[in-house]
Design a protein around this motif. Structure first.
Motif, PDB file in Angstrom:
ATOM      1  N   ARG A  82     -21.541 -24.772 -32.778  1.00 38.38           N
ATOM      2  CA  ARG A  82     -21.300 -23.479 -32.131  1.00 38.38           C
ATOM      3  C   ARG A  82     -22.312 -22.429 -32.535  1.00 38.38           C
ATOM      4  O   ARG A  82     -22.506 -21.433 -31.837  1.00 38.38           O
TER       5      ARG A  82
ATOM      6  N   TRP B 178     -13.495 -34.010 -19.486  1.00 39.03           N
ATOM      7  CA  TRP B 178     -12.517 -34.427 -20.496  1.00 39.03           C
ATOM      8  C   TRP B 178     -11.204 -34.921 -19.913  1.00 39.03           C
ATOM      9  O   TRP B 178     -10.476 -35.645 -20.596  1.00 39.03           O
TER      10      TRP B 178
ATOM     11  N   VAL C 108      -9.651 -34.384 -25.907  1.00 38.26           N
ATOM     12  CA  VAL C 108     -10.800 -33.503 -25.667  1.00 38.26           C
ATOM     13  C   VAL C 108     -11.924 -33.730 -26.664  1.00 38.26           C
ATOM     14  O   VAL C 108     -13.094 -33.581 -26.327  1.00 38.26           O
TER      15      VAL C 108
ATOM     16  N   GLY D 133     -14.812 -33.175 -29.227  1.00 34.96           N
ATOM     17  CA  GLY D 133     -15.688 -32.036 -29.515  1.00 34.96           C
ATOM     18  C   GLY D 133     -16.361 -31.442 -28.289  1.00 34.96           C
ATOM     19  O   GLY D 133     -17.176 -30.523 -28.413  1.00 34.96           O
TER      20      GLY D 133
ATOM     21  N   MET E 258     -15.562 -29.414 -25.868  1.00 34.09           N
ATOM     22  CA  MET E 258     -15.437 -27.983 -25.555  1.00 34.09           C
ATOM     23  C   MET E 258     -16.219 -27.108 -26.531  1.00 34.09           C
ATOM     24  O   MET E 258     -16.548 -25.968 -26.216  1.00 34.09           O
ATOM     25  N   ASP E 259     -16.464 -27.618 -27.728  1.00 32.03           N
ATOM     26  CA  ASP E 259     -17.309 -26.902 -28.689  1.00 32.03           C
ATOM     27  C   ASP E 259     -18.784 -27.109 -28.338  1.00 32.03           C
ATOM     28  O   ASP E 259     -19.578 -26.177 -28.339  1.00 32.03           O
TER      29      ASP E 259
ATOM     30  N   HIS F   9     -20.738 -25.027 -25.753  1.00 30.46           N
ATOM     31  CA  HIS F   9     -21.076 -23.628 -26.057  1.00 30.46           C
ATOM     32  C   HIS F   9     -22.097 -23.490 -27.170  1.00 30.46           C
ATOM     33  O   HIS F   9     -22.490 -22.395 -27.525  1.00 30.46           O
TER      34      HIS F   9
ATOM     35  N   LEU G 110     -11.647 -28.024 -16.406  1.00 30.61           N
ATOM     36  CA  LEU G 110     -12.966 -27.693 -16.941  1.00 30.61           C
ATOM     37  C   LEU G 110     -13.066 -27.970 -18.436  1.00 30.61           C
ATOM     38  O   LEU G 110     -12.108 -27.792 -19.185  1.00 30.61           O
ATOM     39  N   THR G 111     -14.267 -28.376 -18.846  1.00 33.29           N
ATOM     40  CA  THR G 111     -14.624 -28.450 -20.265  1.00 33.29           C
ATOM     41  C   THR G 111     -15.260 -27.131 -20.696  1.00 33.29           C
ATOM     42  O   THR G 111     -15.031 -26.641 -21.789  1.00 33.29           O
ATOM     43  N   GLY G 112     -16.094 -26.585 -19.817  1.00 30.48           N
ATOM     44  CA  GLY G 112     -16.748 -25.314 -20.113  1.00 30.48           C
ATOM     45  C   GLY G 112     -17.218 -24.659 -18.828  1.00 30.48           C
ATOM     46  O   GLY G 112     -17.436 -25.331 -17.815  1.00 30.48           O
ATOM     47  N   VAL G 113     -17.368 -23.342 -18.886  1.00 29.44           N
ATOM     48  CA  VAL G 113     -17.765 -22.540 -17.723  1.00 29.44           C
ATOM     49  C   VAL G 113     -19.245 -22.192 -17.853  1.00 29.44           C
ATOM     50  O   VAL G 113     -19.684 -21.725 -18.906  1.00 29.44           O
TER      51      VAL G 113
ATOM     52  N   SER H 113      -7.364 -33.659 -31.893  1.00 26.39           N
ATOM     53  CA  SER H 113      -8.323 -33.412 -30.807  1.00 26.39           C
ATOM     54  C   SER H 113      -8.461 -34.609 -29.885  1.00 26.39           C
ATOM     55  O   SER H 113      -8.814 -34.458 -28.721  1.00 26.39           O
ATOM     56  N   PHE H 114      -8.206 -35.824 -30.413  1.00 36.16           N
ATOM     57  CA  PHE H 114      -8.540 -37.011 -29.617  1.00 36.16           C
ATOM     58  C   PHE H 114      -7.534 -38.128 -29.868  1.00 36.16           C
ATOM     59  O   PHE H 114      -7.765 -39.019 -30.688  1.00 36.16           O
TER      60      PHE H 114
ATOM     61  N   GLN I 190     -12.067 -30.175 -31.091  1.00 37.01           N
ATOM     62  CA  GLN I 190     -12.320 -30.666 -32.448  1.00 37.01           C
ATOM     63  C   GLN I 190     -12.873 -29.603 -33.408  1.00 37.01           C
ATOM     64  O   GLN I 190     -12.447 -29.512 -34.558  1.00 37.01           O
TER      65      GLN I 190
ATOM     66  N   ALA J 134     -15.173 -21.959 -27.862  1.00 38.45           N
ATOM     67  CA  ALA J 134     -14.669 -23.253 -27.391  1.00 38.45           C
ATOM     68  C   ALA J 134     -13.378 -23.087 -26.589  1.00 38.45           C
ATOM     69  O   ALA J 134     -12.441 -22.425 -27.046  1.00 38.45           O
ATOM     70  N   GLY J 135     -13.325 -23.683 -25.435  1.00 37.69           N
ATOM     71  CA  GLY J 135     -12.122 -23.664 -24.620  1.00 37.69           C
ATOM     72  C   GLY J 135     -12.055 -22.518 -23.634  1.00 37.69           C
ATOM     73  O   GLY J 135     -11.168 -22.502 -22.767  1.00 37.69           O
ATOM     74  N   LEU J 136     -12.961 -21.572 -23.734  1.00 38.83           N
ATOM     75  CA  LEU J 136     -12.924 -20.412 -22.839  1.00 38.83           C
ATOM     76  C   LEU J 136     -12.920 -20.861 -21.377  1.00 38.83           C
ATOM     77  O   LEU J 136     -13.740 -21.668 -20.971  1.00 38.83           O
TER      78      LEU J 136
ATOM     79  N   THR K 202     -10.746 -22.675 -19.895  1.00 37.58           N
ATOM     80  CA  THR K 202     -10.167 -24.009 -19.686  1.00 37.58           C
ATOM     81  C   THR K 202      -8.660 -23.982 -19.926  1.00 37.58           C
ATOM     82  O   THR K 202      -8.114 -23.006 -20.455  1.00 37.58           O
TER      83      THR K 202
END
Lengths: 224, 239
Positions: free
Chosen positions: A96, A119, A129, A131, A133-134, A137, A165-168, B81-82, B107, B128-130, B132
């Motif tokens: 990140r 995902w 999910v 990693g 979504m991390d 970004h 979505l995973t990310g925008v 997370s998984f 994660q 993260a996750g924004l 979603t």
């Protein structure tokens, strides 16, 4: 070339050609892991895995696995000289915190806005999910490697994702089985395509408008 | 000061019904198999501890470790997370039957929530996750032109950790990539219980090499030649 499109290995090869010397790289689990095999001669890329290893190498020979030494896909790996271990909070600080140069991920759908869905197929079952979504970004460049269309022929490159979505607005380049496409200002900008496929045919397999800007090169990949 | 205990049973004293339990490891790498199996043995003999909330990256694999705890009926909820693996039957069957709860967390957010729990930071913002499904209903805020999601710390009653070397003061090293979540979980639990492959005299671990300082550790039990979850799974072992 089989079926007039690139194999997964060839897509991975093409993606690997854009990894600069000295780059720190994260590869998504599954098909994107193949990119590591095609890192160009003379360039040193350092691969990161979420579970706390920098500078890992090839898989060990069968029978030589140490199951305490795995990648994020839970596959056995080896270490290169100069490898490092670290805990999960440091690992995701690398993600990140903008310390990775590129992450190369798989996709169910990519939108012209750069939105990524990779995902959940949205069909129930057990959601997972990891990693992803991390990662979307963190890295400075988020690339996707994917078939151009789904197994039943529907476009994976679309105007808006229909899956969770995973990310925008995160994807910057897509390497497909037919083309290389940048995402710029909410548009798919076509950079390379296989020579045998016409622009019209490629557009017909793409769920959003392909923009031409400054010419399109042939997508040329070796037989692998 | 001496944090060593004689055996697994003594190490696990005070792990009770309804507790939240952080379990170190990522897949089989770092999974404290002997501690988990000793808890299962106690549950089978006494019916306790049950109704546990487990916190781990995954939700078990095969018929050992966390999967065997789920099979035994000790686990009410998992935060991970998984929850997929090579052989995810134990979790999948109970999840699809509505018999086990799941809180799915990205994660890096999971790691940072645990770190925050151990560091006394009640909440933090992450990208993260924004936008979603996993950020639905969570507050957001803008910093330097970008939006971020508010996430809360995560603490637990107990952490179960696998270390390589330990001393009686609780200083720990880990083996290769088996470190993963364990240093974070050791900080975030009220009671941190460690199985170590070897216990050495204080000073035998170079202070430069200590990964988890002993202040985060409550009990250490020596488990020489520990089992490895992935190896057990591949050998078809059930506990």
């Amino acid at each position: 070339m089989k079926d007039n499109k690139l194999s997964n290995a060839q897509i991975a090869w093409r993606a690997a050609q854009d990894i600069a010397d000295g780059a720190y790289v994260n590869l998504g689990i599954g098909f994107p892991e193949m990119v590591a095999r095609f890192a160009p001669e003379g360039r040193e890329a350092i691969f990161h895995t979420e579970n706390g290893v920098l500078n890992f190498g090839e898989a060990p020979a069968e029978g030589e696995e140490d199951w305490d030494l795995i990648n994020a896909g839970k596959k056995a790996i080896t270490l290169k000289p100069g490898a490092a271990f670290f805990h999960h909070a440091d690992s995701f600080a690398m993600v990140r915190g903008g310390h990775l140069d590129v992450a190369i991920l798989g996709a169910y759908e990519v939108a012209e806005t750069g939105d990524l869905a990779n995902w959940s197929t949205g069909r129930g079952g057990v959601p997972a999910v990891g990693g992803a979504m991390d990662l979307v970004h963190g890295a400075r460049r988020i690339a996707v490697v994917t078939e151009h269309v789904t197994k039943d022929g529907r476009p994976k490159l679309v105007e808006r994702c229909s899956l969770p979505l995973t990310g925008v607005g995160c994807v910057t380049r897509v390497y497909t089985s037919l083309a290389v496409i940048d995402i710029d200002a909410n548009r798919f900008v076509l950079r390379e395509k296989l020579a045998h496929i016409s622009l019209e045919a490629l557009q017909a397999l793409t769920g959003a408008k392909l923009v031409i800007e400054g010419g399109v090169s042939d997508l040329v990949v070796p037989e692998i | 000061m001496d944090k060593r205990v004689a055996d697994l049973e003594a190490a696990l004293e005070g792990v009770e019904d309804g507790m939240s339990v952080m379990v170190g490891g990522f897949g089989g790498s770092g999974a404290p198999i002997e501690l988990l199996h000793a808890l299962i043995d106690r549950f089978r003999a006494t019916g306790s501890p049950g109704r546990l909330t487990l916190i781990n990256n995954n939700a078990g694999n095969g018929r050992v470790g966390i999967a065997a705890m789920i099979d035994a009926g000790m686990v009410e909820r998992i935060i991970c997370s998984f929850p997929r693996s090579a052989d995810p039957r134990a979790f999948t069957e109970r999840y699809l039957a509505g018999e086990i709860g799941l809180e799915l967390v990205p994660q890096g957010t999971l790691a940072e929530r645990i770190r925050a729990g151990g560091a006394g930071i009640p909440a933090f913002y992450t990208p993260a996750g924004l936008g979603t499904a996993l950020a639905e209903g969570k507050p957001t805020a803008r910093f330097e032109e970008k939006s971020y999601v508010l996430e809360r710390w995560l603490k637990a009653d107990v952490a179960l950790i696998k270390a390589e070397s330990a001393d009686r003061l609780g200083n720990l090293t880990y083996r290769r990539a088996a470190r993963n979540f364990s240093p974070l979980m050791a900080m975030a639990a009220a009671l941190t219980i460690v199985q170590a492959t070897r216990i050495v005299a204080p000073g035998q671990i170079d202070p430069e090499a200590v990964v988890t300082p002993g202040i985060f550790v409550d009990r250490v039990v020596e488990v020489p030649d520990p089992q490895q979850e992935e190896a057990l799974m591949r050998a078809g072992v059930s506990h």
